[in-house]
Design an enzyme around this catalytic site. Structure first.
Site, PDB file in Angstrom:
ATOM      1  N   TYR A  17     -33.515  -9.154 -45.851  1.00 29.30           N
ATOM      2  CA  TYR A  17     -32.523  -8.429 -45.061  1.00 29.30           C
ATOM      3  C   TYR A  17     -32.804  -8.735 -43.590  1.00 29.30           C
ATOM      4  CZ  TYR A  17     -30.863  -5.735 -49.070  1.00 29.30           C
ATOM      5  OH  TYR A  17     -30.309  -5.366 -50.260  1.00 29.30           O
ATOM      6  N   HIS A  45     -25.460 -13.024 -49.548  1.00 25.62           N
ATOM      7  CA  HIS A  45     -25.045 -12.113 -50.616  1.00 25.62           C
ATOM      8  C   HIS A  45     -24.109 -11.024 -50.097  1.00 25.62           C
ATOM      9  CE1 HIS A  45     -25.459  -8.802 -53.558  1.00 25.62           C
ATOM     10  NE2 HIS A  45     -25.546  -9.777 -54.436  1.00 25.62           N
ATOM     11  N   HIS A  46     -24.502 -10.337 -49.036  1.00 31.42           N
ATOM     12  CA  HIS A  46     -23.595  -9.365 -48.411  1.00 31.42           C
ATOM     13  C   HIS A  46     -23.997  -9.136 -46.964  1.00 31.42           C
ATOM     14  CE1 HIS A  46     -26.638  -6.266 -49.811  1.00 31.42           C
ATOM     15  NE2 HIS A  46     -26.372  -5.784 -48.612  1.00 31.42           N
ATOM     16  N   HIS A  71     -21.837   4.701 -52.099  1.00 34.31           N
ATOM     17  CA  HIS A  71     -23.215   4.393 -51.721  1.00 34.31           C
ATOM     18  C   HIS A  71     -24.206   5.275 -52.470  1.00 34.31           C
ATOM     19  CE1 HIS A  71     -26.456   2.965 -49.113  1.00 34.31           C
ATOM     20  NE2 HIS A  71     -26.870   4.222 -49.030  1.00 34.31           N
ATOM     21  N   HIS A  81     -28.722   4.699 -53.763  1.00 33.63           N
ATOM     22  CA  HIS A  81     -29.856   3.780 -53.722  1.00 33.63           C
ATOM     23  C   HIS A  81     -30.122   3.248 -55.133  1.00 33.63           C
ATOM     24  CE1 HIS A  81     -31.424   5.383 -49.587  1.00 33.63           C
ATOM     25  NE2 HIS A  81     -30.332   4.649 -49.497  1.00 33.63           N
ATOM     26  N   MET A 129     -29.339   8.824 -52.498  1.00 33.03           N
ATOM     27  CA  MET A 129     -28.151   9.298 -51.792  1.00 33.03           C
ATOM     28  C   MET A 129     -26.995   9.377 -52.772  1.00 33.03           C
ATOM     29  SD  MET A 129     -28.165   7.260 -48.146  1.00 33.03           S
ATOM     30  CE  MET A 129     -29.456   7.536 -46.927  1.00 33.03           C
TER      31      MET A 129
END
Length: 621
Positions: free
Chosen positions: A233, A265-266, A415, A417, A490
């Site tokens: 990341y 990837h994103h 969203h 995790h 989350m």
């Protein structure tokens, strides 16, 4: 009868010509027929051309293109392989597992080639499906590679087939290196397979054109050397001009460095807190200890893209503010590199291109958080295969904060995790579920994009929005509490809407007083009557519990019956005026019913598709 005659009329000649032309057309179509008796069919306008594309493997040897006919409830897919070898496999399963997967294959037995619908069992062994629901339309070779075009209904009412519906689809893929005489010889666990995630079903609505006075801003990685590791990341701080006036973002799209399409990837662009006068320059790993702590305050999602996603457009009468007094000058770009081949030395300048206009539209678009507050007060017991948590945006909050005409939700970003498995947000009016905002039954934290809704949802004052998340903690021996850490959890839906209001957060958590009663009850039940005069924090209390089926069931009962604390927050992070503690749970007396699929109307078809695979002719492969 003589072929020619003195008395032959012009009409007869015309009829003979049309008959001959029709015969030639039949012969041409028949040339694409397979021995299974099914012929190639012309694509309807909605399914052609194939508008969506995603690379399947990191080396760029396999790609999927597709489009959707919602009128016919069918998906058209085209597999491209640079070199098909002895066959190609594409499958769909709950979370990308090789077991219990719905498969479509092209394979060769050493003499002939076949196309067929199959499935894998709990051990990965492959079986030809008795009901062949994938229909081969065309197979051909070109100098660029091999193309396989086929279609399938959303639902087939076949228990071995995957139900194609809104939300994430986990695709599995492989190429076959050796001929196989029978599919029963094939086991997916022995193949070199991969997984890709996509949204197969997309909205029918076309994207509006860009304005004539449109401008663009590229938020890009600064010629990064991609690390030679599987997952990275990368964070990069981007600063807008100091006196940039207010504009409206009307569209954004990905800019991917050529050659890196299968590695990027994103990507997400976050806006930092507007009151931050300074954010240190940084370009490096998001997980580095050298990352400035100020970047943790850059959490407002401005744009999000994932592999296979199309450009994102705002409605014609709304735009997302960029610049001006109420916006931050600082943006954080986050790029996820997925590099399973451990390629080293690859350079990258990928990012997001923001298209904006200085001519402001009628409405500012806004982003509102729904679901659960980020707090350890909410927790998931360990060793749970399925556990539900629910966050509420109550009627009292929307009545207080929304304008008389309400707001219109046009997009959504779900969203969770790592433990998240499904997310669902529904609109409740007068105690009745009236409209689904967004649902993903196969949600993955590794595929989080902003999804344009098929139909905008009008939320009126007095409506409630209920967000439910499903988790799996079978691999965990301790409770998972809510929080910002990736091992914490989350349950959030960031809804994009207009007109923008002061309501920025509408979330809940269980009332803390009732949670303390739960801790006291469970401790007494397990014979732990220790004094809690110096009360530990909530996380310590959860960790100290004896977790068994009883503890988990009582906690679930607490969450589904006890009062809640509402966070009905303004953009200043302050609560709207009112009493928001110990609020009653919204009551739902009527649930939404799913519409029936064509195969469910009137029972199973009288003549299901043949269980015989189709032979693909040598000139097609």
């Amino acid at each position: 009868m003589r072929l020619l005659s003195k008395d032959l009329r012009l009409q007869d000649v015309t009829l003979m010509y049309l008959t001959l032309l029709a015969t030639l057309l039949v012969i041409l179509v028949a040339s694409y027929q397979t021995t299974g008796g099914h012929s190639a069919q012309a694509l309807p306008p909605l399914a052609y051309p194939l508008a969506y594309h995603v690379p399947l493997d990191p080396s760029g040897q396999l790609e999927l293109s597709w489009n959707v006919s919602r009128a016919q409830q069918e998906v058209y897919m085209e597999l491209w392989a640079k070199e098909p070898k002895r066959g190609i496999l594409l499958g769909m399963s709950d979370r990308g597992e090789l077991t219990d997967a719905d498969l479509v294959l092209l394979w060769n037995d050493g003499a002939r080639s076949y196309f067929g619908d199959a499935w894998s069992d709990s051990q990965g062994a492959v079986t030809l499906d008795r009901q062949q629901d994938y229909q081969l339309l065309e197979a051909h070779h070109t100098p660029k590679g091999f193309y396989l075009l086929f279609k399938r209904p959303f639902s087939t009412c076949d228990p071995h087939d995957f139900l194609i519906e809104e939300g994430t689809v986990h695709l599995i893929y492989a190429t076959l290196d050796q001929p196989i005489s029978s599919l029963s010889q094939l086991n997916l666990s022995l193949l070199q397979t991969g997984v890709q995630r996509v949204l197969l079903l997309r909205p029918d609505t076309p994207s509006p054109p860009l304005p004539a006075d449109g401008r663009q801003l590229d938020v890009l990685a600064p010629d990064v050397t991609i690390p030679g590791q599987e997952t990275t990341y990368w964070c990069h701080v981007f600063e807008l001009p100091r006196d940039m006036p207010k504009n409206h973002i009307v569209m954004y799209e990905a800019v991917v460095t050529p050659g890196n399409e299968a590695i990027v990837h994103h990507m997400e662009v976050f806006e930092c807190a507007p009151d931050m006068d300074r954010v240190p320059a940084y370009s490096g790993s998001c997980d580095s200890k050298m990352k400035p702590p100020e970047l943790n305050l850059c959490r407002h999602v401005l744009a999000a893209w994932a592999l296979g996603a199309e450009p994102f457009s705002y409605p014609t009468d709304a735009g997302m503010p960029l610049g001006g007094k109420s916006s931050s000058r600082f943006l954080r770009l986050e790029v996820h590199y997925h590099n399973p081949l451990l390629i080293s030395g690859r350079r990258d300048s990928s990012g997001i291109r923001l298209h904006y206009t200085p001519r402001l539209r009628r409405f500012d678009a806004g982003i509102m958080e729904l679901g659960l507050v980020y707090t350890p007060i909410m927790a998931i017991p360990p060793r749970q295969s399925t556990y539900l948590l629910t966050g509420y945006c109550t009627a009292k909050c929307t009545q207080t904060a929304l304008p008389p005409g309400g707001i219109f939700i046009f997009a959504s970003q779900l969203h969770t995790h790592l433990a998240g498995r499904a997310v669902r947000t529904v609109l409740v009016r007068g105690g009745r579920e009236v409209e689904m905002v967004q649902e993903d039954k196969h949600f993955s934290t590794h595929y989080q994009i902003i999804r344009t809704l098929e139909k905008m949802v009008n939320v009126l004052p007095g409506d409630a929005l209920i967000t439910k998340c499903t988790y799996n903690t079978e691999d965990r021996n301790k409770p998972t509490v809510g929080g910002f850490g990736i091992e914490e959890e989350m349950c959030v839906n960031y809804v994009h809407y207009y007109p923008r209001t002061q309501l920025e957060l509408c979330k809940s958590h269980v009332d803390p007083g009732y949670l303390q009663k739960y801790f006291s009850l469970i401790n007494r039940f397990h014979g732990d009557d220790t004094c809690t005069c110096a009360q530990p924090n909530v996380m310590e209390q959860y960790n100290s519990l004896h977790w068994d089926a009883f503890s988990a069931e009582v906690l679930d009962s607490l969450y589904t019956t006890s009062p809640i604390s509402m966070h009905c927050n303004q953009s200043t992070a302050k609560l709207f005026p009112g009493d928001w503690d110990r609020q009653d749970l919204p009551q739902v007396t009527s649930r939404l019913q799913r519409p029936l699929y064509p195969c469910e109307v009137g029972g199973s078809p009288a003549t299901p598709p043949s269980g015989t695979p189709m032979e693909v002719k040598p000139d097609q492969w």
